[in-house]
Write an enzyme that holds these catalytic residues in place. Structure first.
Site, PDB file in Angstrom:
ATOM      1  N   ARG C  92       0.754  -1.110   0.050  1.00 54.89           N
ATOM      2  CA  ARG C  92       0.132  -0.106  -0.005  1.00 54.89           C
ATOM      3  C   ARG C  92       0.803   1.127  -0.062  1.00 54.89           C
ATOM      4  NH1 ARG C  92      -2.577  -3.975  -0.680  1.00 54.89           N
ATOM      5  NH2 ARG C  92      -4.477  -4.470  -0.564  1.00 54.89           N
ATOM      6  N   GLU C  95       2.228   1.677  -3.433  1.00 59.90           N
ATOM      7  CA  GLU C  95       1.004   2.158  -4.198  1.00 59.90           C
ATOM      8  C   GLU C  95       0.864   3.701  -4.028  1.00 59.90           C
ATOM      9  OE1 GLU C  95      -2.596  -0.034  -4.680  1.00 59.90           O
ATOM     10  OE2 GLU C  95      -3.470   1.693  -3.937  1.00 59.90           O
ATOM     11  N   SER C 118      14.417  15.643   2.063  1.00 55.08           N
ATOM     12  CA  SER C 118      15.415  14.635   2.287  1.00 55.08           C
ATOM     13  C   SER C 118      15.005  13.385   3.113  1.00 55.08           C
ATOM     14  CB  SER C 118      16.657  15.145   3.382  1.00 55.08           C
ATOM     15  OG  SER C 118      17.485  14.346   3.735  1.00 55.08           O
TER      16      SER C 118
END
Lengths: 151, 151, 151, 151, 151, 151, 151, 151, 151, 151
Positions: C92, C95, C118
């Site tokens: 997830r 994604e 960063s």
């Protein structure tokens, strides 16, 4: 409806115009007013230009106004058509990462502790090193050390 | 029948012994008698050592005699477990190749013509560059220019 | 000759000991004296520990002395067995990068200009957000903005 | 026969018009009437818009009527030209998944049990965090916890 | 020092014991007290078990106490040695995703709007469908619909 | 010379026309005279149509005569632009194969012996399952069992 | 605005013109004034030509002036559409590298020490070797030996 | 039950024994009674040996009787741990295929018609070519031309 | 705790025993009582054996009782260590699929309509075809035609 | 300047014309004067045609003169848009290589020794095999055996 111009199109237009006009990157950088290393990277689609730099480039390469605007936008970076790179010159740099990658890691950690050399707060210089056994390419890189912190 | 020792096993033995004994690569290089950059690369399995260098390493790291012999053989090079490298420090170098790859190509060709910077007839130096805004990592590379020839 | 211990072995030993002893990461972090987010990442092989932190971990998990030393060394980072990750929870997050990647890019550039967030000078916090329609996972990340510079 | 317009074409048209007109995502979101994070994702081809939102976008970016209809259709999601992403800003997020992936997993499981953080019932906010040592990017994510169930 | 047991080892022990003892998954599921579909997935390393379920499994398969504890931990999910899967039975399911993937997408969006079928709040049933032209495999899946929300 | 029309072009024309005309797959399937699942797959380029079905589609979507002929030819199947699929809805199906792949294998072999569920002699039905806790997507698949035979 | 011509376009124009005009590479090389091996590689986009060579090629293949200029620029090298190459003739060379790769390595190291055969300072010759059992293809390669050096 | 010996194990035993005993491939080939090129390939696991050759190898390298039998079996060929090869020496050969692949194809087809150079009915010779500007590696390959036939 | 035996281990044991005992697949198949093609595939881990076949194999190859049981279980199919296969013999079959893949598709569709040749209800025969110009390998395959059906 | 025609364009033109004209491969092969298997492969871009064959094809499919010339040139072979192939019919052949690959290897080596079945000196025939339980696809392949030779 015409397909809108992209930064990749602008890079292609610049490369083509440079060849057809017989310009060198050194001459181009002089007009842009920055180092040849940075100017070349910017014109190859890797850096964002200021309005003045973009307009200077637009004049040099006869770029349309939309292209001049695109040069002032942060590009989607990454200059290689594929990795590992098939071009022998670029592959040699890739090979250096594979052969010396763990050496870079060990020596930077030994000198600085846990952290990295920044590839953002970074600059580099490329020079010819005359040598009787055959001239050499000298590259000097400098990147800020950034430490990992616990919290 | 015991599985024969490989160069990868020797690298692992060296890395482990260095940690357990608390040695630094600088101390190690001093014993080997070569630069810290080359010595580290060699001990990480990327270079062939002479008999004297291998024996010095064997003593430092308490290596068995077979390991000392393996250090004198040309290794199968390539130091990374996978590419693109997952380690952030090493990835930054990989990213430099992706972002500046075409810039390296254009500038070397402009200065030298068609050819490459050798990754074999090559040396590099890694230093700390003190800087009030945060120290920097400085890397100087030099590789022989090799021209393509027509025939 | 016994195969030397690696950091990956230490991670495996820690994970196994935690399960067999029924410890929680919160209890572990309290002993280490740092946030639960950082402590977990460190014990899963992603961060370098100080001598005190490593010794506390060694005691908690009954680690041998070599393992305690390995916890004090900068690890080769990257915690996933393969990418794209097959585990649904981790996928997830992957994604989210694919769906929101260009959104992150546009908004950070609009707010800050050309540069990055960063992932080194970075911290994060993971909390439970009670919600009558079903509790939520809240993650707060903060990373220093690093600008690209022309030169 | 003209090639039919796709959602990818619409994204390209929006990005080009935004640059040529000098709009910001904040101004755009104000016209759409939703958060800047969601609006940007939607206009970059990752979310379905309502009729009103699509028409507002159409007006802002001078889109043809077909494009306005396409904005109201669920898109094929995934915003990156390739993975791992070559762009440094987006790569840092990918790196976070690789370095902290198992940490996310352990801490969510410890707090909630077996399940995931939804990437669908999800929202996020991106802010500038002023900091004397350099401003920071702050990202707050919240996704519903979804438990696995036995049956 | 013995290598600690992992969940993958436990899966392998279960599969081996099931074959050597001549058990069926139906008999196993009856002892676990859950459906055969869920029980098989759990024992193949894809689900977390309760203490009671894990102990029942431990007894059935003569597992050591550490293995019983590992069954109660959320596993790193993903059951295939490689993708695309080389095994013909499993490949057919992969092929269904490739051939019908866009059909699933269109029909779920048409019926429900923008969102997904959850693979977490999900259950399935596998049955034999007698048929004079050759029996059929019938699989019934049900997953909660989760809508994307604008914010 | 004009580039000849391909089945992929026809799929794109159908998808575009459906959106611009505001048709639903249910209305389309009613005109084609087959189930909505099969009709959608066929119109998305995965099945061969009869002359009557193709002509009905041609009328509905204002397709040129060449397109109607292409619908009657067996297509090169596979509907996804890339795997693993980046679209979250389709990815969930891919994830099901990864998580439940070995479960499907074990249970089909236990019930039927060595063989597979056909993905050719196959049909499926997609329905909405009303549920007070949130409606569910129900998918029923049935494929002929095909045994491996020794010879 | 017309899309600028690239070197890949020039290669395609040369290949097409050679076929339509019925030329052979031998005739072409005679006009270029270099070996057939080098000339073919150059015209297929792998080498930089001099002004004279490029103009000779321009005349032979009726190339526009921009194409003649592009032939004088160092190309981005790599001639294969994909690797491993699908074409059987080219695959056989790839197979030789896979089967004999470690043999090349062992024998070059035994004869020369640690180093490589240059692929830059390199030439090759391809001949027909008449043989009563069926003619043979003879390829003679010669590349400069480049030693690794310690420093 | 001991894990059975494989051909890969035998290759590893041979490589280790050769290093520890300080043998050269030339000395080994003399004992085997074949060319150094073929003998090295065979001993690195790429060719099937006769009983006499295998026994000679067994004696030279102190191999157990099972290993001698394995040398007489056709091996599963392919000598590289990964492609593209990370080792610089072997990569140069891979690069030659990428740069000259289409040149090989054009010239062999021009000389012979449609067909390939066999990589089976093939032999090669590797020599040192003394050169005042630096010695060269000379490789001569010869493979039978095999024509495609229509039927 | 000993690592449980897997089917892959059994394949390795069979291959090793066959070599050490000097058996041929023909002799083995005669003992198994099935064709040499099927028996070889089964013993290489691709088919499920009956109790009688497995016991015959156990006797021939001196397999332990657990191995005999594993031969009676449906294996996870797929016999190649990697694809594309590096072994030249197996690669030629892979190449046939790449070169003739679309031809197979066109001709089967022309003869049968939309559907496939089953790779499950399938058998094959491998023979030597004497030929004065060099003997040939003849392979005859037959697979049931399975039609796609509309519903 | 018009983009020059490529062999891939010609394949596309042939496939389109065949569909629009309602031709079968059998009718086409009869005009070409070769087997239907070879003719189809040639017209799908995998074989070189003679002048007569190409002209017959040109007439049948109304090809321009440049296309007729391209049919007489050796093509860059490989007919699949991607591997593993997504099309179910073609995938079944790929699966056969994965499942039976090592079986082909063992049986050819047992019968012939070390060598391969040529995929160049090769022919195949595809037939319908009537069968009361459902017709079958029969494919007969024959390729010359090529031995590896020691030297």
């Amino acid at each position: 409806m015409a397909k809108p111009l992209t930064r990749a199109d602008v890079t292609e237009m610049i490369v083509a115009a440079k060849i057809q006009k017989g310009l060198t990157w050194k001459e181009v950088a002089a007009k842009i007013g920055k180092s040849v290393e940075w100017s070349t990277a910017a014109l190859l689609g890797q850096m964002q230009m200021t309005k003045e730099q973009a307009e200077a480039a637009g004049e040099l390469f006869d770029l349309p106004q939309e292209a001049v605007k695109l040069l002032q936008v942060v590009p989607y970076k990454g200059s290689l058509p594929a990795t590992p790179p098939t071009d022998p010159l670029i592959y040699r740099f890739y090979e250096l990462v594979m052969v010396y990658g763990t050496t870079f890691k060990e020596l930077i950690h030994e000198e600085f502790g846990d952290g990295i050399m920044s590839a953002i707060d970074f600059e580099m210089k490329l020079e010819r090193l005359p040598d009787p056994k055959g001239d050499r390419v000298k590259i000097t890189m400098s990147g800020k050390y950034l430490p990992y912190k616990s919290y």
